[in-house]
Design an enzyme around this catalytic site. Structure first.
Site, PDB file in Angstrom:
ATOM      1  CB  CYS A  52      -4.751   3.411  -5.050  1.00 19.70           C
ATOM      2  SG  CYS A  52      -3.898   1.822  -5.107  1.00 19.70           S
ATOM      3  CB  CYS A  94      -0.914  -0.002   1.224  1.00 19.10           C
ATOM      4  SG  CYS A  94      -1.926   1.485   1.386  1.00 19.10           S
TER       5      CYS A  94
END
Length: 284
Positions: free
Chosen positions: A226, A76
Site C-alpha cells: 500500500c 492509491c
C-alpha cells in the site's frame, strides 16, 4: 457494451485491473459491479480492485480507483505509479514529469524511462494531513492523533493517524510477523471512531531509515503493498521521533520495497516500481 480491453498491472504485488477510459468508456452506473466482478480470483481476473485511467480537465489523466468490494477510493500510491507508467508508455503524455488528477487532488509523477519502458516512478504525494477533522475522526477537531492509546474491544494499541488523501492508522509492533491483521484489521477498519473507515498498518522499526510494514486496506483487506500506507508509516515514524525529515526511509512491504522521503517543504515523495502483468479482453 459486452466486453472491454484491460491491462493488469501491479506495484509490489498490489494489483489492479486498469481500464483506459479514453477508449473504453465503461458506464458509470455499473463501475462498482464491474470492479467486484473483475477482482474475483474465481470468476474474474483476480486483483485488489479496478482503476480507471480517465480524461481530465485539470491534468493529462485522471485516476479513479474502485476497491474489490466495489467502493470507490480517493487515492492509491501503487496505483498512481502504474497509471504513470501506463500513461507514458501508451503516449497519453509525452513528458517524463506530469500531473495526475485524483479524488484527493492533483499529484505530480516522474517516470524513469529505459528503452522506452518505465520501471520506476516517483510520485509527489503532497502534504500529510494530521488533524482529526482532516482524517476524518468522529470527534473531529484540530487535534492530532500521535502515539495515542486506543481500545478495540479488549485490546489496547498505541497509534498515530495520518491522511495521505485517504485515512491511515499506524501501530508500532515489535515483530512484524506477529501483526494481527486478520483479527484486528477488519475491526479497526470499521470502528465508529473512523466514520469513513480506515486503512490499518502495523510497523516494525529496524532503524531510523528502515521499516517493516504490513497492511489491512480499507475495502480490500490484506494486500501485498500500500503506497499511501507506506507514506503514512514513514510520516508516523518522523512524528514519533524515530526518523527524520528529508531523509530516505526504506519501507519493506510484503511485496517489496518503497523509498519514502518526507521533505522539508512538507511534501512526501514515494519511489518504487510499476509492472505490467498482462493485457486482454474481459467479457461482461
Amino acid at each position: 457494451m459486452n466486453s472491454f480491453r484491460f491491462t493488469k498491472m501491479h506495484g509490489l504485488g498490489n494489483s489492479y485491473i486498469y481500464v483506459n477510459q479514453f477508449e473504453e468508456q465503461l458506464p458509470e452506473e455499473k463501475l462498482s459491479e464491474i470492479a467486484i466482478q473483475v477482482s474475483s480470483v474465481y470468476t474474474g481476473i483476480g486483483s485488489d480492485g479496478m482503476i480507471l485511467i480517465c480524461p481530465s480537465d485539470q491534468a493529462p489523466v485522471k485516476m479513479r480507483i474502485f476497491n474489490n468490494d466495489g467502493s470507490e477510493g480517493k487515492n492509491c500510491g501503487n496505483g498512481l505509479r502504474c497509471v504513470a507508467k501506463y500513461a507514458y508508455e501508451h503516449k497519453l503524455v509525452e513528458e517524463t514529469s506530469f500531473l495526475i488528477e485524483t479524488l484527493s487532488g492533483l499529484v505530480k509523477a516522474e517516470v524513469q524511462v529505459e528503452n522506452g519502458k518505465v520501471n520506476v516512478v516517483t510520485v509527489d504525494m503532497g502534504e500529510p494531513r494530521l488533524t482529526k477533522s482532516e482524517l476524518p475522526m468522529l470527534d473531529g477537531g484540530e487535534e492530532h492523533t500521535i502515539n495515542e492509546t486506543m481500545a478495540f474491544g479488549e485490546v489496547e494499541l498505541t497509534g498515530t493517524a495520518v491522511s495521505m488523501g485517504n485515512p491511515h492508522i499506524v501501530f508500532p509492533i515489535a515483530d512484524i510477523e506477529q501483526a494481527p491483521l486478520t483479527t484486528l484489521g477488519p475491526v479497526i477498519e470499521k470502528d465508529p471512531r473512523f466514520p469513513e473507515g480506515i486503512n490499518v498498518e502495523f510497523v516494525e522499526t529496524v532503524n531510523e531509515q528502515e521499516l517493516h510494514f504490513r497492511v489491512w486496506e480499507r475495502g480490500s483487506g490484506i494486500t501485498q503493498a500500500c503506497g499511501t500506507g507506506a507514506c503514512a508509516a514513514a510520516v508516523a515514524s518522523v512524528l514519533n521521533g524515530v526518523s527524520k525529515r528529508n531523509q530516505d526511509i526504506t519501507v519493506h512491504l510484503a511485496g517489496g520495497d518503497l523509498v519514502i522521503n518526507w521533505k522539508d517543504n512538507g511534501h512526501v515523495m514515494m519511489t518504487g516500481p510499476a509492472e505490467t502483468v498482462c493485457e486482454g479482453v474481459y467479457f461482461l
